[in-house]
Design an enzyme around this catalytic site. Structure first.
Site, mmCIF file in Angstrom:
data_model
loop_
_atom_site.group_PDB
_atom_site.id
_atom_site.type_symbol
_atom_site.label_atom_id
_atom_site.label_comp_id
_atom_site.label_asym_id
_atom_site.label_seq_id
_atom_site.Cartn_x
_atom_site.Cartn_y
_atom_site.Cartn_z
ATOM 1 N N GLY A 8 0.541 -1.145 -0.045
ATOM 2 C CA GLY A 8 -0.134 -0.006 0.024
ATOM 3 C C GLY A 8 0.894 1.221 0.080
ATOM 4 N N ILE A 13 -1.358 6.241 4.605
ATOM 5 C CA ILE A 13 -0.455 5.645 5.419
ATOM 6 C C ILE A 13 0.746 4.982 5.092
ATOM 7 C CG2 ILE A 13 -0.260 4.064 7.547
ATOM 8 C CD1 ILE A 13 -3.292 4.626 8.039
ATOM 9 N N ASP A 32 2.366 -2.052 -4.524
ATOM 10 C CA ASP A 32 0.821 -1.386 -4.825
ATOM 11 C C ASP A 32 0.626 -1.912 -6.143
ATOM 12 O OD1 ASP A 32 -1.319 0.300 -4.727
ATOM 13 O OD2 ASP A 32 -0.228 1.202 -2.903
ATOM 14 N N ASP A 41 -1.057 -7.101 -7.270
ATOM 15 C CA ASP A 41 -2.577 -6.972 -6.967
ATOM 16 C C ASP A 41 -2.734 -8.045 -5.837
ATOM 17 O OD1 ASP A 41 -5.256 -7.102 -6.534
ATOM 18 O OD2 ASP A 41 -5.782 -7.414 -8.422
ATOM 19 N N SER A 114 -7.109 -1.861 12.575
ATOM 20 C CA SER A 114 -8.011 -0.660 12.661
ATOM 21 C C SER A 114 -8.666 -0.653 14.110
ATOM 22 C CB SER A 114 -8.834 -0.622 11.775
ATOM 23 O OG SER A 114 -9.914 0.320 11.686
ATOM 24 N N TYR A 153 -15.532 -5.102 6.601
ATOM 25 C CA TYR A 153 -14.144 -4.249 6.807
ATOM 26 C C TYR A 153 -13.891 -4.723 8.497
ATOM 27 C CZ TYR A 153 -10.908 -0.527 7.763
ATOM 28 O OH TYR A 153 -9.761 0.272 8.239
ATOM 29 N N LYS A 157 -10.325 -6.790 9.898
ATOM 30 C CA LYS A 157 -9.217 -6.099 10.745
ATOM 31 C C LYS A 157 -9.359 -6.753 11.884
ATOM 32 C CE LYS A 157 -7.934 -2.892 8.039
ATOM 33 N NZ LYS A 157 -6.292 -2.930 7.397
HETATM 34 P P1 NAI Z 1 -5.215 4.666 0.979
HETATM 35 O O1 NAI Z 1 -6.537 4.225 0.081
HETATM 36 O O2 NAI Z 1 -4.658 5.957 1.259
HETATM 37 O O3 NAI Z 1 -3.994 3.672 0.767
HETATM 38 C C1 NAI Z 1 -4.195 2.255 0.651
HETATM 39 C C2 NAI Z 1 -3.304 1.794 -0.413
HETATM 40 O O4 NAI Z 1 -3.648 0.173 -0.602
HETATM 41 C C3 NAI Z 1 -3.519 2.363 -1.796
HETATM 42 O O5 NAI Z 1 -2.088 2.955 -2.295
HETATM 43 C C4 NAI Z 1 -4.227 1.044 -2.632
HETATM 44 O O6 NAI Z 1 -3.882 1.289 -4.103
HETATM 45 C C5 NAI Z 1 -3.240 -0.062 -2.093
HETATM 46 N N1 NAI Z 1 -4.244 -1.100 -2.201
HETATM 47 C C6 NAI Z 1 -5.638 -1.426 -2.286
HETATM 48 N N2 NAI Z 1 -5.897 -2.537 -2.827
HETATM 49 C C7 NAI Z 1 -4.713 -3.147 -3.226
HETATM 50 C C8 NAI Z 1 -4.383 -4.458 -3.961
HETATM 51 N N3 NAI Z 1 -5.478 -5.277 -4.364
HETATM 52 N N4 NAI Z 1 -3.135 -4.641 -4.069
HETATM 53 C C9 NAI Z 1 -2.215 -3.691 -3.726
HETATM 54 N N5 NAI Z 1 -2.279 -2.630 -3.322
HETATM 55 C C10 NAI Z 1 -3.599 -2.340 -2.959
HETATM 56 O O7 NAI Z 1 -5.765 4.116 2.334
HETATM 57 P P2 NAI Z 1 -5.191 4.275 4.028
HETATM 58 O O8 NAI Z 1 -6.021 4.970 4.761
HETATM 59 O O9 NAI Z 1 -3.602 4.836 3.779
HETATM 60 O O10 NAI Z 1 -5.136 2.888 4.460
HETATM 61 C C11 NAI Z 1 -3.935 2.142 4.841
HETATM 62 C C12 NAI Z 1 -4.411 1.218 5.814
HETATM 63 O O11 NAI Z 1 -4.781 1.780 6.978
HETATM 64 C C13 NAI Z 1 -5.555 0.243 5.377
HETATM 65 O O12 NAI Z 1 -5.383 -1.133 5.692
HETATM 66 C C14 NAI Z 1 -6.604 0.719 6.236
HETATM 67 O O13 NAI Z 1 -7.575 -0.233 6.502
HETATM 68 C C15 NAI Z 1 -5.949 1.251 7.246
HETATM 69 N N6 NAI Z 1 -6.714 2.123 8.071
HETATM 70 C C16 NAI Z 1 -7.116 3.629 7.841
HETATM 71 C C17 NAI Z 1 -7.738 4.285 8.401
HETATM 72 C C18 NAI Z 1 -8.101 5.597 8.043
HETATM 73 O O14 NAI Z 1 -8.772 6.318 8.624
HETATM 74 N N7 NAI Z 1 -7.335 6.315 6.884
HETATM 75 C C19 NAI Z 1 -8.231 3.905 9.717
HETATM 76 C C20 NAI Z 1 -7.907 2.579 10.209
HETATM 77 C C21 NAI Z 1 -7.280 1.627 9.405
#
Ligand code: NAI
Length: 255
Positions: A8, A13, A32, A41, A114, A153, A157
């Site tokens: 990711g 994050i 990613d 993927d 989470s 979701y 988690k």
């Molecule tokens: P984001 O959407 O900014 O980043 C997520 C990344 O994961 C993206 O770059 C996306 O391309 C990648 N991704 C998604 N599906 C994929 C796949 N099939 N194969 C490879 N890469 C893939 O989201 P964020 O907020 O940075 O989330 C990061 C982690 O933090 C996640 O696991 C999310 O559940 C967790 N999280 C986020 C919170 C928030 O409020 N933003 C709260 C609690 C947990």
């Protein structure tokens, strides 16, 4: 210098984690679907195997760190995709990269869970058992049958956190440390999409942490950087909440 793989890595994050680890001297291999050293993927076994193969080649067979940030939120195209990316996209990759991590120097894994997982603890969904028994097809089918992405979701988690805590007990003797960071609401594209969703937007916008604001990706990366560092050498199997007090707000009678 440490070689660390980060899933990711292209956004939110994960991108903040990459920035901090690079600044601390790690060689980072981002994974990613786009804009990464390893394009893969993580929603399928084939994609995870492809990711692991590329990481092992780039790391020349020896990996010192793995941070699993890739995830989908409640606006994902389907609940089954949430299960596959959030749970199996981390657990299967850990398994595939463990031989390379065992060869690493003071290897450490951090998983992004989470604060939503704590809510599932009170009312565990059957989907969780299917994930924990490694039955991806059945867990996906149940998630889609239910059609409630917020439950998929939280369940993904919760299962991920339980799996990693159990794994930490097993892997202690191998020298691989494993910890979980549980963020609250953090301002990323995933959170922005949830805020704007007609089904969940109002609840997401009203879910304010006691500290009175949402977190920034760098504040989650701060905790991850610590866990991946030698300063965390005795921290293993722990869950660190970085949530502005949300978990304390929801569960202050238990821990
Ligand atoms: P984001 O959407 O900014 O980043 C997520 C990344 O994961 C993206 O770059 C996306 O391309 C990648 N991704 C998604 N599906 C994929 C796949 N099939 N194969 C490879 N890469 C893939 O989201 P964020 O907020 O940075 O989330 C990061 C982690 O933090 C996640 O696991 C999310 O559940 C967790 N999280 C986020 C919170 C928030 O409020 N933003 C709260 C609690 C947990």
């Amino acid at each position: 210098m440490s070689v660390t793989a980060v899933t990711g890595s292209a956004s939110g994050i994960g991108a903040a984690v990459c920035q901090q680890l690079r600044a601390a001297g790690h060689t980072v291999i981002g994974i990613d679907r786009h804009q990464a050293e390893v394009i893969a993927d993580l929603s399928s076994s084939e994609g995870r195997a492809n990711a692991a193969e590329q990481v092992i080649a780039l790391a020349q067979g020896k990996l010192d760190g793995l941070v699993c940030c890739a995830g989908l939120g409640v606006t994902a195209p389907s609940s089954s995709l949430v299960v596959s990316v959030n749970y199996f996209g981390s657990t299967e990759l850990i398994e595939l990269l463990s031989p390379a991590l065992k060869k690493g120097t003071k290897p450490a894994i951090t998983i992004i869970g989470s604060v939503a997982a704590s809510q599932q603890a009170a009312d565990p969904h059957p989907m969780i058992d299917l994930m924990l028994s490694n039955d991806e097809q059945a867990a996906r089918a149940l998630a889609d049958e239910l059609g409630q992405p917020h439950i998929a979701y939280a369940a993904s988690k919760y299962a991920l956190t339980v799996h990693c805590r159990r794994l930490a007990v097993k892997t202690g003797s191998t020298g691989i440390r494993l910890n979980i960071v549980a963020p609250g609401a953090v301002e990323t594209p995933l959170h922005e999409a949830s805020k704007n969703d007609p089904r969940f937007g109002e609840a997401v916008r009203n879910f304010i942490a006691p500290i009175g604001r949402n977190g920034q990706p760098s504040e989650i990366a701060d905790a991850v950087s610590f866990l991946q560092s030698p300063q965390a050498a005795f921290v293993h199997g722990s869950i660190i909440y970085v949530d502005g007090g949300m978990d304390a707000m929801m569960r202050n009678g238990s821990f």
